[in-house]
Motif scaffolding. Structure first.
Motif, PDB file in Angstrom:
ATOM      1  N   TRP A  48       1.136   4.184   1.307  1.00  0.00           N
ATOM      2  CA  TRP A  48       2.358   4.414   0.559  1.00  0.00           C
ATOM      3  C   TRP A  48       3.490   4.856   1.432  1.00  0.00           C
ATOM      4  CZ3 TRP A  48       3.212   2.417  -3.637  1.00  0.00           C
ATOM      5  CH2 TRP A  48       2.163   2.417  -4.472  1.00  0.00           C
ATOM      6  N   PRO A  49       3.567   6.059   2.549  1.00  0.00           N
ATOM      7  CA  PRO A  49       4.584   6.378   3.130  1.00  0.00           C
ATOM      8  C   PRO A  49       5.014   5.063   4.174  1.00  0.00           C
ATOM      9  CG  PRO A  49       2.839   7.902   3.321  1.00  0.00           C
ATOM     10  CD  PRO A  49       2.440   7.003   2.673  1.00  0.00           C
ATOM     11  N   PHE A  50       3.747   4.384   4.871  1.00  0.00           N
ATOM     12  CA  PHE A  50       4.130   3.300   5.512  1.00  0.00           C
ATOM     13  C   PHE A  50       4.922   2.264   4.922  1.00  0.00           C
ATOM     14  CE2 PHE A  50       2.825  -0.947   7.216  1.00  0.00           C
ATOM     15  CZ  PHE A  50       3.372  -0.697   8.527  1.00  0.00           C
ATOM     16  N   MET A  51       4.696   1.810   3.632  1.00  0.00           N
ATOM     17  CA  MET A  51       5.248   0.809   3.065  1.00  0.00           C
ATOM     18  C   MET A  51       6.540   1.324   2.569  1.00  0.00           C
ATOM     19  SD  MET A  51       3.977  -0.843  -0.642  1.00  0.00           S
ATOM     20  CE  MET A  51       5.428   0.008  -1.668  1.00  0.00           C
ATOM     21  N   LEU A  52       6.872   2.413   2.195  1.00  0.00           N
ATOM     22  CA  LEU A  52       8.173   2.764   1.717  1.00  0.00           C
ATOM     23  C   LEU A  52       9.107   2.822   2.861  1.00  0.00           C
ATOM     24  CD1 LEU A  52       7.606   5.792  -0.544  1.00  0.00           C
ATOM     25  CD2 LEU A  52       8.243   3.494  -1.195  1.00  0.00           C
ATOM     26  N   VAL A  53       8.674   3.107   4.018  1.00  0.00           N
ATOM     27  CA  VAL A  53       9.517   3.131   5.248  1.00  0.00           C
ATOM     28  C   VAL A  53       9.662   1.397   5.638  1.00  0.00           C
ATOM     29  CG1 VAL A  53       9.612   3.737   7.688  1.00  0.00           C
ATOM     30  CG2 VAL A  53       8.771   5.234   6.084  1.00  0.00           C
ATOM     31  N   TRP A  54       8.285   0.972   5.706  1.00  0.00           N
ATOM     32  CA  TRP A  54       8.584  -0.516   6.301  1.00  0.00           C
ATOM     33  C   TRP A  54       9.261  -1.473   5.362  1.00  0.00           C
ATOM     34  CZ3 TRP A  54       6.513  -5.534   5.090  1.00  0.00           C
ATOM     35  CH2 TRP A  54       6.567  -6.399   6.061  1.00  0.00           C
ATOM     36  N   ALA A  55       8.744  -1.518   3.975  1.00  0.00           N
ATOM     37  CA  ALA A  55       9.257  -2.409   3.051  1.00  0.00           C
ATOM     38  C   ALA A  55      10.689  -1.938   2.585  1.00  0.00           C
ATOM     39  CB  ALA A  55       8.509  -2.472   1.920  1.00  0.00           C
ATOM     40  N   GLY A  56      10.933  -0.607   2.442  1.00  0.00           N
ATOM     41  CA  GLY A  56      12.121  -0.134   2.164  1.00  0.00           C
ATOM     42  C   GLY A  56      13.250  -0.561   2.984  1.00  0.00           C
ATOM     43  N   PHE A  86       9.521 -10.733   5.074  1.00  0.00           N
ATOM     44  CA  PHE A  86       9.493  -9.359   4.750  1.00  0.00           C
ATOM     45  C   PHE A  86       9.216  -9.168   3.292  1.00  0.00           C
ATOM     46  CE2 PHE A  86      11.508  -9.699   8.772  1.00  0.00           C
ATOM     47  CZ  PHE A  86      11.058  -8.663   9.395  1.00  0.00           C
ATOM     48  N   LEU A  87       9.885 -10.159   2.488  1.00  0.00           N
ATOM     49  CA  LEU A  87       9.611  -9.888   0.948  1.00  0.00           C
ATOM     50  C   LEU A  87       8.100 -10.164   0.591  1.00  0.00           C
ATOM     51  CD1 LEU A  87      11.596  -9.367  -1.311  1.00  0.00           C
ATOM     52  CD2 LEU A  87      11.623 -11.848  -1.767  1.00  0.00           C
ATOM     53  N   VAL A  88       7.478 -11.138   1.111  1.00  0.00           N
ATOM     54  CA  VAL A  88       6.165 -11.525   0.772  1.00  0.00           C
ATOM     55  C   VAL A  88       5.172 -10.435   1.378  1.00  0.00           C
ATOM     56  CG1 VAL A  88       4.356 -13.253   1.388  1.00  0.00           C
ATOM     57  CG2 VAL A  88       6.622 -14.122   0.850  1.00  0.00           C
ATOM     58  N   GLY A  89       5.495  -9.892   2.585  1.00  0.00           N
ATOM     59  CA  GLY A  89       4.859  -8.795   3.182  1.00  0.00           C
ATOM     60  C   GLY A  89       4.915  -7.653   2.311  1.00  0.00           C
ATOM     61  N   SER A  90       5.960  -7.315   1.799  1.00  0.00           N
ATOM     62  CA  SER A  90       6.167  -6.140   1.010  1.00  0.00           C
ATOM     63  C   SER A  90       5.292  -6.276  -0.306  1.00  0.00           C
ATOM     64  CB  SER A  90       7.496  -5.798   0.688  1.00  0.00           C
ATOM     65  OG  SER A  90       8.372  -5.653   1.929  1.00  0.00           O
ATOM     66  N   VAL A  91       5.399  -7.313  -1.011  1.00  0.00           N
ATOM     67  CA  VAL A  91       4.381  -7.653  -2.171  1.00  0.00           C
ATOM     68  C   VAL A  91       3.101  -7.436  -1.844  1.00  0.00           C
ATOM     69  CG1 VAL A  91       3.943  -9.526  -3.810  1.00  0.00           C
ATOM     70  CG2 VAL A  91       6.321  -9.112  -3.217  1.00  0.00           C
ATOM     71  N   PHE A  92       2.608  -8.042  -0.852  1.00  0.00           N
ATOM     72  CA  PHE A  92       1.151  -8.000  -0.281  1.00  0.00           C
ATOM     73  C   PHE A  92       1.019  -6.422  -0.103  1.00  0.00           C
ATOM     74  CE2 PHE A  92      -1.964  -8.205   3.242  1.00  0.00           C
ATOM     75  CZ  PHE A  92      -2.803  -8.906   2.344  1.00  0.00           C
ATOM     76  N   LEU A  93       1.693  -5.774   0.555  1.00  0.00           N
ATOM     77  CA  LEU A  93       1.150  -4.112   0.869  1.00  0.00           C
ATOM     78  C   LEU A  93       1.377  -3.560  -0.403  1.00  0.00           C
ATOM     79  CD1 LEU A  93       3.383  -3.103   3.967  1.00  0.00           C
ATOM     80  CD2 LEU A  93       0.944  -2.766   3.550  1.00  0.00           C
ATOM     81  N   PHE A  94       2.438  -3.983  -1.183  1.00  0.00           N
ATOM     82  CA  PHE A  94       2.256  -2.956  -2.520  1.00  0.00           C
ATOM     83  C   PHE A  94       1.153  -3.334  -3.289  1.00  0.00           C
ATOM     84  CE2 PHE A  94       3.063  -2.639  -6.970  1.00  0.00           C
ATOM     85  CZ  PHE A  94       3.680  -1.468  -6.919  1.00  0.00           C
ATOM     86  N   GLY A  95       0.567  -4.610  -3.104  1.00  0.00           N
ATOM     87  CA  GLY A  95      -0.788  -4.806  -3.840  1.00  0.00           C
ATOM     88  C   GLY A  95      -2.043  -4.236  -3.188  1.00  0.00           C
ATOM     89  N   ILE A  96      -1.877  -4.086  -2.107  1.00  0.00           N
ATOM     90  CA  ILE A  96      -2.981  -3.265  -1.432  1.00  0.00           C
ATOM     91  C   ILE A  96      -2.779  -1.566  -1.671  1.00  0.00           C
ATOM     92  CG2 ILE A  96      -4.184  -2.599   0.805  1.00  0.00           C
ATOM     93  CD1 ILE A  96      -3.131  -5.058   1.894  1.00  0.00           C
ATOM     94  N   ALA A  97      -1.578  -0.962  -1.615  1.00  0.00           N
ATOM     95  CA  ALA A  97      -1.375   0.270  -1.765  1.00  0.00           C
ATOM     96  C   ALA A  97      -1.546   0.769  -3.179  1.00  0.00           C
ATOM     97  CB  ALA A  97      -0.062   0.729  -1.665  1.00  0.00           C
ATOM     98  N   PHE A  98      -1.329  -0.272  -4.332  1.00  0.00           N
ATOM     99  CA  PHE A  98      -1.686  -0.202  -5.549  1.00  0.00           C
ATOM    100  C   PHE A  98      -3.214  -0.013  -5.942  1.00  0.00           C
ATOM    101  CE2 PHE A  98      -2.419  -1.486  -9.840  1.00  0.00           C
ATOM    102  CZ  PHE A  98      -1.367  -1.010 -10.650  1.00  0.00           C
ATOM    103  N   MET A  99      -3.704  -0.966  -5.423  1.00  0.00           N
ATOM    104  CA  MET A  99      -5.486  -1.026  -5.509  1.00  0.00           C
ATOM    105  C   MET A  99      -5.790   0.063  -4.859  1.00  0.00           C
ATOM    106  SD  MET A  99      -6.038  -3.137  -7.838  1.00  0.00           S
ATOM    107  CE  MET A  99      -7.902  -3.468  -7.579  1.00  0.00           C
ATOM    108  N   SER A 100      -5.426   0.647  -3.833  1.00  0.00           N
ATOM    109  CA  SER A 100      -6.216   1.775  -3.205  1.00  0.00           C
ATOM    110  C   SER A 100      -5.900   3.062  -3.804  1.00  0.00           C
ATOM    111  CB  SER A 100      -5.806   1.802  -1.698  1.00  0.00           C
ATOM    112  OG  SER A 100      -4.562   1.913  -1.422  1.00  0.00           O
ATOM    113  N   THR A 101      -4.874   2.857  -4.622  1.00  0.00           N
ATOM    114  CA  THR A 101      -4.564   4.181  -5.568  1.00  0.00           C
ATOM    115  C   THR A 101      -5.049   4.435  -6.832  1.00  0.00           C
ATOM    116  OG1 THR A 101      -2.393   4.332  -4.166  1.00  0.00           O
ATOM    117  CG2 THR A 101      -2.746   5.791  -6.089  1.00  0.00           C
TER     118      THR A 101
END
Ligand SMILES: [Zn+2]
Length: 224
Positions: free
Chosen positions: A82-90, A117-132
């Motif tokens: 989550w922190p990584f995604m917020l910094v990277w995607a954000g 970056f958009l595609v990467g962010s969606v992908f990362l979000f999916g992983i973060a969502f499933m791991s939470t």
């Protein structure tokens, strides 16, 4: 004469018996036993209800009409993601699209550049969502369907198949190679009488895949 695995009570195929005829291998337990022990073993149907506790992160319930197995895909990885995604995607999306929205001017070069970056962010979000919040639910009920639902928080993506068409369950190991290192993931694969096999991914957790395959193989066996 059918012989059964002393561990799980499921039938062992003749192809899993050594040519000498003294040892038999159970694919579901990954255990070798003597054929004598297998002959003496009780079949699953003659045993009392299983008392084998499911592995961590896995729950199951049974009723007269069916069963439900719930696998949690929650993982400590979420704490980092989550922190990584917020910094990277954000940071990347904010810089590329945020500035355009703010200034009200569309820059197609920059927008195009931002697509990965958009595609990467969606992908990362999916992983973060499933791991939470992620869950994989495998269930069968009165309607005769086996449903595999993946998602979380009420958002599920469902695959279903006729439960009577599912004929076997096994553990499959997948190795992915990435820059000299290997990642191994496991899945429980269900073979159907018709149509392509159904795959239930359990990620890096071998124990969950193995338990699920053994459980479903048992249900298939008892159904007959
Ligand atoms: Zn077995």
């Amino acid at each position: 004469m059918t012989i059964h695995c002393p561990e799980c009570g499921l039938p062992i195929l003749p192809t899993e018996i050594t040519p000498a005829g003294d040892l038999a291998y159970c694919r579901l337990c990954e255990r070798t036993s003597t054929v004598d022990a297998c002959r003496a073993a009780k079949a699953l149907a003659q045993r009392p209800a299983s008392s084998e506790a499911p592995p961590k992160g896995l729950q199951f319930t049974e009723s007269l009409t069916g069963f439900q197995v719930v696998l949690s895909t929650a993982s400590w990885v979420a704490l980092i993601l989550w922190p990584f995604m917020l910094v990277w995607a954000g940071g990347s999306l904010g810089g590329i699209y945020g500035t355009q929205i703010k200034s009200g001017q569309f820059n197609w070069m920059l927008s195009l550049f931002g697509l990965p970056f958009l595609v990467g962010s969606v992908f990362l979000f999916g992983i973060a969502f499933m791991s939470t919040f992620g869950r994989v639910i495998v269930e069968s009920g009165q309607d005769g369907l086996l449903r595999i639902r993946k998602g979380g928080l009420g958002l599920y993506w469902t695959k279903s198949a006729a439960w009577m068409d599912v004929v076997s369950a096994e553990v499959v190991e997948e190795t992915k190679r990435r820059k000299g290192s290997y990642t191994i993931s496991y899945a429980c694969v269900l073979t159907r009488r018709q149509g392509s096999p159904l795959q239930i991914d359990t990620g890096a957790d071998r124990e969950q895949a193995a338990w699920l395959a053994r459980y479903l193989a048992g249900r298939i066996y008892l159904r007959r």
